[in-house]
Design a protein around this motif. Sequence first.
Motif, PDB file in Angstrom:
ATOM      1  N   SER A 192       0.816  -1.215   0.000  1.00 22.79           N
ATOM      2  CA  SER A 192       0.000   0.000   0.000  1.00 22.79           C
ATOM      3  C   SER A 192       0.852   1.269   0.000  1.00 22.79           C
ATOM      4  O   SER A 192       0.309   2.363  -0.190  1.00 22.79           O
ATOM      5  N   ASP A 193       2.154   1.126   0.214  1.00 22.81           N
ATOM      6  CA  ASP A 193       3.078   2.266   0.192  1.00 22.81           C
ATOM      7  C   ASP A 193       2.618   3.371   1.137  1.00 22.81           C
ATOM      8  O   ASP A 193       2.387   4.508   0.729  1.00 22.81           O
ATOM      9  N   GLY A 194       2.483   2.979   2.401  1.00 23.35           N
ATOM     10  CA  GLY A 194       2.078   3.956   3.419  1.00 23.35           C
ATOM     11  C   GLY A 194       0.637   4.406   3.260  1.00 23.35           C
ATOM     12  O   GLY A 194       0.300   5.549   3.572  1.00 23.35           O
ATOM     13  N   MET A 195      -0.202   3.527   2.767  1.00 20.89           N
ATOM     14  CA  MET A 195      -1.626   3.751   2.536  1.00 20.89           C
ATOM     15  C   MET A 195      -1.894   4.724   1.387  1.00 20.89           C
ATOM     16  O   MET A 195      -2.991   5.248   1.265  1.00 20.89           O
ATOM     17  N   THR A 196      -0.904   4.974   0.543  1.00 26.74           N
ATOM     18  CA  THR A 196      -1.149   5.812  -0.636  1.00 26.74           C
ATOM     19  C   THR A 196      -1.853   5.018  -1.733  1.00 26.74           C
ATOM     20  O   THR A 196      -2.496   5.609  -2.593  1.00 26.74           O
ATOM     21  N   ARG A 197      -1.707   3.717  -1.694  1.00 31.05           N
ATOM     22  CA  ARG A 197      -2.471   2.843  -2.593  1.00 31.05           C
ATOM     23  C   ARG A 197      -3.618   2.285  -1.759  1.00 31.05           C
ATOM     24  O   ARG A 197      -3.463   1.302  -1.037  1.00 31.05           O
ATOM     25  N   ARG A 198      -4.738   2.931  -1.858  1.00 27.83           N
ATOM     26  CA  ARG A 198      -5.844   2.698  -0.917  1.00 27.83           C
ATOM     27  C   ARG A 198      -6.450   1.304  -0.998  1.00 27.83           C
ATOM     28  O   ARG A 198      -6.836   0.751   0.023  1.00 27.83           O
ATOM     29  N   ILE A 199      -6.522   0.741  -2.181  1.00 28.60           N
ATOM     30  CA  ILE A 199      -7.132  -0.588  -2.299  1.00 28.60           C
ATOM     31  C   ILE A 199      -6.262  -1.625  -1.591  1.00 28.60           C
ATOM     32  O   ILE A 199      -6.763  -2.450  -0.824  1.00 28.60           O
TER      33      ILE A 199
ATOM     34  N   VAL B 215      -5.810  -4.029   5.794  1.00 26.37           N
ATOM     35  CA  VAL B 215      -6.506  -3.818   7.070  1.00 26.37           C
ATOM     36  C   VAL B 215      -7.586  -4.878   7.270  1.00 26.37           C
ATOM     37  O   VAL B 215      -7.716  -5.459   8.364  1.00 26.37           O
ATOM     38  N   VAL B 216      -8.356  -5.165   6.227  1.00 28.58           N
ATOM     39  CA  VAL B 216      -9.416  -6.171   6.328  1.00 28.58           C
ATOM     40  C   VAL B 216      -8.824  -7.545   6.642  1.00 28.58           C
ATOM     41  O   VAL B 216      -9.340  -8.271   7.502  1.00 28.58           O
ATOM     42  N   LEU B 217      -7.724  -7.898   5.982  1.00 26.46           N
ATOM     43  CA  LEU B 217      -7.110  -9.208   6.232  1.00 26.46           C
ATOM     44  C   LEU B 217      -6.530  -9.301   7.640  1.00 26.46           C
ATOM     45  O   LEU B 217      -6.651 -10.344   8.300  1.00 26.46           O
ATOM     46  N   VAL B 218      -5.920  -8.232   8.125  1.00 24.35           N
ATOM     47  CA  VAL B 218      -5.392  -8.252   9.494  1.00 24.35           C
ATOM     48  C   VAL B 218      -6.531  -8.363  10.505  1.00 24.35           C
ATOM     49  O   VAL B 218      -6.425  -9.094  11.496  1.00 24.35           O
TER      50      VAL B 218
END
Length: 111
Positions: A31-38, A44-47
């Motif tokens: 996600s590169d620091g959440m910059t890639r939102r998908i 987050v969903v998997l964790v």
Amino acid sequence: MNVSFAQLVPFLWLLLAVTLEIAGTSLLKLSDGMTRRIAGAGGVVLVMGAFAALAQAIKGMDLAVAYAVWGGVGLVVTAVVGALAFGQHIRPAGWLGILLVIVGVVALKLI
């Protein structure tokens, strides 16, 4: 030694928890620091799913063993995934630390 399916279920939940945690953590890296939102949202969903599966696992096994295995196996496999998939270098001291985690998890299960 006969193991019934009911005795195996907590270990299957634990395996699912470890798998989801590794996949989720890998997506968080992507996600590169959440910059890639998908990728970030998927991570987050998997964790969160990993925690839900861990909650099911500890219904049928000791908390200390479940958490140690979840954290230990997750750490070791995530480190290897980091090295193989993301080109991260693990120094010898890091490998020693990973070995100590494995020894600790095995000792906790055996003692």
